[in-house]
Design an enzyme around this catalytic site. Structure first.
Site, short mmCIF file in Angstrom:
data_model
loop_
_atom_site.label_atom_id
_atom_site.label_comp_id
_atom_site.label_asym_id
_atom_site.label_seq_id
_atom_site.Cartn_x
_atom_site.Cartn_y
_atom_site.Cartn_z
N GLU A 124 4.09 9.78 3.76
CA GLU A 124 4.08 11.13 4.22
C GLU A 124 4.80 11.75 5.04
O GLU A 124 5.70 12.96 5.60
CB GLU A 124 2.26 11.33 4.70
CG GLU A 124 1.95 12.53 4.61
CD GLU A 124 2.41 12.98 5.61
OE1 GLU A 124 1.99 14.48 5.69
OE2 GLU A 124 2.71 12.46 6.98
N GLU A 125 5.23 10.12 5.90
CA GLU A 125 5.87 10.96 7.47
C GLU A 125 7.39 10.95 7.55
O GLU A 125 8.34 11.16 8.33
CB GLU A 125 5.99 9.94 8.50
CG GLU A 125 4.21 9.90 9.07
CD GLU A 125 3.85 11.18 9.73
OE1 GLU A 125 4.38 11.97 9.47
OE2 GLU A 125 2.52 11.03 10.33
N GLU A 155 -6.62 13.70 7.30
CA GLU A 155 -5.66 14.10 8.16
C GLU A 155 -6.48 14.63 9.52
O GLU A 155 -7.29 15.00 9.86
CB GLU A 155 -4.25 15.52 7.88
CG GLU A 155 -3.67 15.11 6.44
CD GLU A 155 -1.67 13.88 7.38
OE1 GLU A 155 -2.40 13.74 8.82
OE2 GLU A 155 -1.22 14.11 6.93
N HIS A 214 -2.02 8.86 3.93
CA HIS A 214 -1.40 7.81 4.40
C HIS A 214 -0.74 6.47 5.71
O HIS A 214 -1.08 7.13 6.77
CB HIS A 214 -0.06 8.86 4.66
CG HIS A 214 -0.04 9.34 6.02
ND1 HIS A 214 0.52 8.02 7.23
CD2 HIS A 214 -0.54 10.52 6.04
CE1 HIS A 214 0.12 9.58 7.65
NE2 HIS A 214 -0.72 10.42 7.40
N ASP A 217 1.82 5.14 5.97
CA ASP A 217 3.04 5.19 7.04
C ASP A 217 2.33 5.64 8.26
O ASP A 217 2.53 6.55 8.46
CB ASP A 217 4.78 5.75 6.41
CG ASP A 217 4.05 6.92 5.78
OD1 ASP A 217 3.03 7.62 5.13
OD2 ASP A 217 4.89 7.71 5.90
#
Length: 387
Positions: free
Chosen positions: A141-142, A170, A74, A76
């Site tokens: 994702e966040e 991640e 991600h 974001d």
């Protein structure tokens, strides 16, 4: 001026995009241009849902057929907080003392840059793979995780894409690069219990019904309950009471209602449905004669596990060769988008260190970014058995 590796240079370019959820701020465009120039077919998809912001996503692919390896991540990031407390502007990508600073450096623009750089290097050396390499990149994702990876997976399946394995970049490592790989995650379930009373004057308790003792008993019962003893790959499930609220500004009034909120991180012994039934049983027993209402938020974070096997071993060996340490196979931590990907293929997570994620002065070691790139590169080589 220091010469930057391709992965570090790409990390800095991504960090200069202030892509706080749900804003993209140009981050996906940076990746799209970089990948398209190397022959990847790129598709941008925007997904929507009532009450949530539209989210831009990127699917990029090179090659056809099997095996099909996916990298996911991600772009974001969470808000930087008080910018005055940062050593450098959180969206400047400044480099100092062998580190690159910025919101998302470790979580997870550095990881994305590493697997993009590894994929570009592989293609430059070997051409298109004997199979396919894809990238699933979301901007949600966040945030609520509604218009991101889950819908991008559905779209890809509708296009006939079949994935075999996936690595989510991640930040999994705790103390040093290579010390931890995630092979699963606990589920997460949120709930609220409300104890119903009858409002009245504290001097005449017989004319009222105080819900506070009941909510205190319920909270204590839930917090002290041992849900399970864990499994071979998971720690015991745990419930945390996160708030108790009455909303009563007066000291001489018995309130009409009292509520408690809680979160449960649960292992693969439970489903949201069986867990809800157990919590309801506990709450009702503790409530006694007090009427209660119990509500659970929709759960899109079930516990999952990728059983250790050939794929985890391939990645673990690459980590050990480059980083010099064998990664622990773990299911610790919060949720990630791997929970959506597992329904389509085997998935594991491995990226940078998580020491500074979501913190002031988030940063990543330049050496770690380059080592992570080398690890991903070795995974690609061994996965496709390139000569």
């Amino acid at each position: 001026m220091i010469a930057l590796s391709p992965a570090v240079a790409l990390t800095r370019e991504l960090l200069r995009c202030p892509s706080v959820t749900p804003a993209d701020a140009g981050a996906l465009g940076v990746l799209e241009r970089t990948l398209a120039a190397a022959g990847f077919v790129c598709r941008r998809k925007t997904f929507s849902a009532p009450g949530t912001p539209d989210i831009d996503n990127l699917f990029a692919k090179i090659g056809t057929g099997k095996p099909h390896l996916v990298f996911a991540g991600h772009t974001d990031v969470v808000p930087p907080g008080d910018i005055a407390r940062w050593r450098f502007d959180p969206f400047s990508g400044e480099i100092a003392d062998g580190k690159i600073y910025g919101r998302g450096a470790s979580d997870m623009k550095g990881g994305i840059a590493a697997f993009v750089a590894a994929a570009l290097d592989y293609v430059a050396r070997h051409g298109a793979p004997k199979g396919a390499i894809s990238l699933l990149i979301t901007g949600d994702e966040e945030g609520p995780s509604i218009n991101g990876t889950a819908k991008l997976l559905d779209w890809a399946k509708g296009q006939g894409e079949i994935f075999d394995h996936c690595i989510v970049g991640e930040p999994t490592n705790v103390n040093a690069l290579g010390d931890m790989m995630k092979i699963g995650r606990r589920g997460s379930l949120n709930g609220v219990v409300v104890a119903q009373g009858r409002q009245g004057h504290v001097a005449y308790p017989e004319r009222a019904h105080n819900p506070v003792p009941a909510i205190a008993r319920i909270a204590a019962a839930l917090a002290s309950c041992r849900l399970d003893d864990g499994t071979a790959h998971f720690s015991p499930s745990n419930l945390e009471v996160t708030s108790i609220d009455v909303g009563n500004p007066a000291v001489n009034v018995i309130p009409a209602r009292a509520r408690a909120s809680f979160n449960i991180r649960f292992n693969d012994l439970w489903t949201p449905e069986t867990l809800q039934a157990r919590i309801r049983e506990l709450a009702l027993a503790a409530a006694g004669a007090t009427a209660i209402e119990l509500e659970f938020a929709p759960c899109n974070a079930r516990a999952f596990l990728t059983e250790p096997g050939a794929f985890t071993e391939l990645v673990a060996k690459a980590v050990e060769k480059i980083a010099g340490r064998r990664p622990e196979l773990s299911t610790s931590g919060g949720t990630s988008d791997a929970r959506f990907i597992v329904r389509d293929c085997e998935v594991l997570e491995f990226g940078l260190l998580n020491e500074t994620i979501h913190a002031v002065d988030e940063n990543a070691s330049l050496a770690d970014i380059d080592a992570l790139t080398a690890i991903y590169g070795l995974v690609l080589q061994n996965y496709f058995e390139a000569p």
